[in-house]
Motif scaffolding. Sequence first.
Motif, PDB file in Angstrom:
ATOM      1  N   CYS A  65      -6.738  -0.451   6.749  1.00 62.58           N
ATOM      2  CA  CYS A  65      -7.230  -1.767   6.321  1.00 62.58           C
ATOM      3  C   CYS A  65      -6.066  -2.750   6.406  1.00 62.58           C
ATOM      4  CB  CYS A  65      -7.750  -1.660   4.891  1.00 62.58           C
ATOM      5  SG  CYS A  65      -8.009  -3.267   4.122  1.00 62.58           S
ATOM      6  N   CYS A  68      -5.227  -3.798   2.272  1.00 61.62           N
ATOM      7  CA  CYS A  68      -4.649  -2.863   1.296  1.00 61.62           C
ATOM      8  C   CYS A  68      -3.970  -1.674   1.972  1.00 61.62           C
ATOM      9  CB  CYS A  68      -5.726  -2.365   0.336  1.00 61.62           C
ATOM     10  SG  CYS A  68      -6.939  -1.306   1.116  1.00 61.62           S
ATOM     11  N   CYS A  90     -14.039  -2.537   3.430  1.00 65.02           N
ATOM     12  CA  CYS A  90     -13.023  -1.490   3.335  1.00 65.02           C
ATOM     13  C   CYS A  90     -13.362  -0.555   2.176  1.00 65.02           C
ATOM     14  CB  CYS A  90     -11.652  -2.133   3.115  1.00 65.02           C
ATOM     15  SG  CYS A  90     -10.422  -1.009   2.450  1.00 65.02           S
ATOM     16  N   CYS A  93     -10.386  -1.530  -0.826  1.00 65.32           N
ATOM     17  CA  CYS A  93     -10.334  -2.801  -1.569  1.00 65.32           C
ATOM     18  C   CYS A  93     -11.596  -3.645  -1.391  1.00 65.32           C
ATOM     19  CB  CYS A  93      -9.109  -3.593  -1.134  1.00 65.32           C
ATOM     20  SG  CYS A  93      -9.200  -4.155   0.576  1.00 65.32           S
ATOM     21  N   THR A  95     -12.547  -5.420   0.950  1.00 59.34           N
ATOM     22  CA  THR A  95     -12.423  -6.614   1.796  1.00 59.34           C
ATOM     23  C   THR A  95     -13.394  -6.470   2.955  1.00 59.34           C
ATOM     24  OG1 THR A  95     -10.076  -6.657   1.352  1.00 59.34           O
ATOM     25  CG2 THR A  95     -10.812  -7.937   3.246  1.00 59.34           C
TER      26      THR A  95
HETATM   27 ZN    ZN Z   1      -8.697  -2.475   2.106  1.00 56.65          ZN
END
Ligand code: ZN
Length: 281
Positions: A65, A68, A90, A93, A95
Motif C-alpha cells: 500500500c 501504510c 487497502c 489502512c 485507503t
Molecule cells: Zn494501506
Amino acid sequence: MHYPPLIVWFMALLVGLCLGSFLNVVITRLPVMLMRHWRREARAALELDEEPSPRFNLATPGSMCPRCETPIAWHDNLPLIGWIKRRGRCAGCQTSISIQYPLVEMAGGLLALAVVALHGLTAESLFIYGACLMLLALAVIDLRTQLLPDIITLPLLWAGLLFQLLFQPFMLSDAVIGVMVGYLSLWSFYWLFKLVTGKEGMGFGDFKLLAALGAWLGWSFLPLILILSAGLGAVVGLTAQACAPRLRGKPLPFGPFLALAGWVALLVGDELMALYLSLLI
Ligand SMILES: [Zn+2]
C-alpha cells in the motif's frame, strides 16, 4: 474467419489480465525510476555526492500500500479479483486504491480478446497485442505524469519496423516514410505553435509516438490517426473544461489520444481506412 475454441478465449483473457497487472507495475514505477535516474545524473553532473536511496525497480520492493506500506497478499493482488474482493480499499489502512488498477487489467484482457477476434491466433497477433500493451502503458503514464518515456516509445518504433520486415516486407518503405513523416509532422507543428504563441503545444514524446505509429501502420494512416486523436482530444478537452472549470487552461496530454487512435487503427485499420476514403470521395 475460423474462430478458435472457447479455451483459447479464456486463456487469452487470463493472460491479458495478468499482463495488465504487470503493466500497472510499469505504469506506477517506471516514472519514479526515471526521475531517480535523472536526479542521479544531475547530481553527478553538478559533482554532488550521491544520495543514498533504497533499491527501487519493477521487482523490488514487493507490492505494498503506498500509504501504510502494508504488503499486499498474493490473493489480494490477483488481477481484477483482488481489487473487487477488497472493494478498492487497502486491507491495512482502508485507503482507497486507484480505479486505474482494475481498469488497466481489464483493458489488458479486453485487448487480448479483441486481437484474437480480429486477427486470429497468429505470430502477427502476438506482435499487434504487444504494440497494444505498449500503447496502453504509454497512455496511462502520460495521463499520470505527462511523460512518454523513450524506453517505451523507441522500442515500439523498432518493433513496428521489425513487424513489417517479418510479416509484410512490401510495406517496409511505407513504414520508414511513416516514421519520418510521423515525427516531422508533429515536430513542425510544435515549432510553428511555439513561434506563433510562445507556448509548447506538446512534448517530444508525442513526435516519437506518432513516428512509432507510422512504423506500425505506414504513412498513409497518419492523417487518419491525427484526425482521430485531435478530434477525440478536442471533444474530451472541451467536455472536461465544461464539467470541471478548474481544468480550464491546464494542458491536456496528447499521448492517450494518439494511443487510442493507434489501437483503433491496429485492430480495425482496413475497415476504418475504407470508411475514411468513402467519406472523402
Ligand atoms: Zn494501506
